[in-house]
Design a protein around this motif. Structure first.
Motif, PDB file in Angstrom:
ATOM      1  N   THR A 154      -2.363   7.469  -2.561  1.00 10.50           N
ATOM      2  CA  THR A 154      -1.374   6.360  -2.775  1.00 10.50           C
ATOM      3  C   THR A 154       0.041   6.947  -3.615  1.00 10.50           C
ATOM      4  O   THR A 154      -0.548   7.928  -4.525  1.00 10.50           O
ATOM      5  CB  THR A 154      -1.789   5.345  -3.592  1.00 10.50           C
ATOM      6  OG1 THR A 154      -2.744   4.444  -2.787  1.00 10.50           O
ATOM      7  CG2 THR A 154      -0.939   4.435  -4.140  1.00 10.50           C
ATOM      8  N   GLY A 186       0.076   6.892   1.455  1.00 12.57           N
ATOM      9  CA  GLY A 186       0.453   5.495   1.417  1.00 12.57           C
ATOM     10  C   GLY A 186       1.627   5.258   0.316  1.00 12.57           C
ATOM     11  O   GLY A 186       1.303   5.377  -0.880  1.00 12.57           O
ATOM     12  N   ILE A 229       3.622   0.565   2.598  1.00 11.96           N
ATOM     13  CA  ILE A 229       2.676  -0.433   2.449  1.00 11.96           C
ATOM     14  C   ILE A 229       3.017  -1.403   1.107  1.00 11.96           C
ATOM     15  O   ILE A 229       4.125  -1.046   0.445  1.00 11.96           O
ATOM     16  CB  ILE A 229       1.438   0.415   1.960  1.00 11.96           C
ATOM     17  CG1 ILE A 229       0.374  -0.644   1.509  1.00 11.96           C
ATOM     18  CG2 ILE A 229       1.598   1.062   0.638  1.00 11.96           C
ATOM     19  CD1 ILE A 229      -1.091  -0.222   1.265  1.00 11.96           C
TER      20      ILE A 229
END
Length: 210
Positions: A99, A118, A159
């Protein structure tokens, strides 16, 4: 293994089944604060669904369980196990995603050898706790430009509150694809919603620069 341009994030195998019937071929199972035995059973149930549909199964924040059941990989948040440590545990045969919220985050993940990133959140979402600062389209454009300038080739997935109507503009920034949860799982007909996302991503294919 090719990184899908549509990642579906869910907490249950039943929801994964509906999404896969609509064409989803990448499922991230995100489970928090459950006993280990229940976590494992949910993972096995989701794995059965994914194998039936030929989909990739990614477990959120549980490298040990991914190794135990033979899932396809793991996704690691910023507070989870470092990607390099996960790679040492899992070896080269597992996918590892990380992330990011900034270009600096991406630099670190690329250096750690992740398979995809992400990047988010795009906008506010209630499906994730401890939300990082909202990016919005302008920040995606800036960060993806920095990635191109740095020569990064890791696939980057947008996202966080992504809706169907956001796909064309997000793909235009250079994103490899999008990750969604509520836009499919919370729809009146999740299978139909999944089909719409699959179709929209096909319609908005771009030359992959990231």
């Amino acid at each position: 293994m090719k990184i899908s341009n549509l990642h579906y994030i869910t907490t249950t195998a039943a929801a994964a089944e509906l999404a896969c019937r609509g064409g989803v071929r990448w499922v991230q199972l995100r489970v928090k604060n459950l006993p280990a035995a229940e976590w494992r059973q949910r993972a096995l149930d989701a794995q059965a669904v994914c194998r039936h549909h030929g989909a990739t199964l990614i477990l959120n924040d549980n490298p040990a369980l991914a190794r135990e059941i033979g899932a396809d990989g793991v996704h690691l948040g910023k507070q989870d196990m470092p990607p390099a440590e996960a790679r040492a545990l899992l070896g080269p045969g597992f996918l590892i995603g990380g992330t990011a919220n900034t270009f600096a985050d991406i630099e670190g993940l690329v250096a750690a050898g992740v398979d995809y990133v992400g990047l988010g959140p795009f906008r506010f979402t209630t499906t994730k706790e401890k939300l990082s600062p909202i990016l919005g389209l302008a920040s995606y454009t800036e960060i993806l430009g920095q990635c191109r300038a740095a020569g990064f080739t890791v696939p980057i997935i947008g996202i966080g509150g992504v809706g169907l109507a956001d796909v064309p503009a997000l793909r235009a920034t250079g994103l490899h694809g999008v990750a969604v949860s509520g836009a499919i799982g919370g729809a009146a007909d999740p299978r139909a919603a999944a089909r719409l996302f699959v179709g929209e991503l096909i319609a908005n294919q771009v030359v992959e620069t990231i």
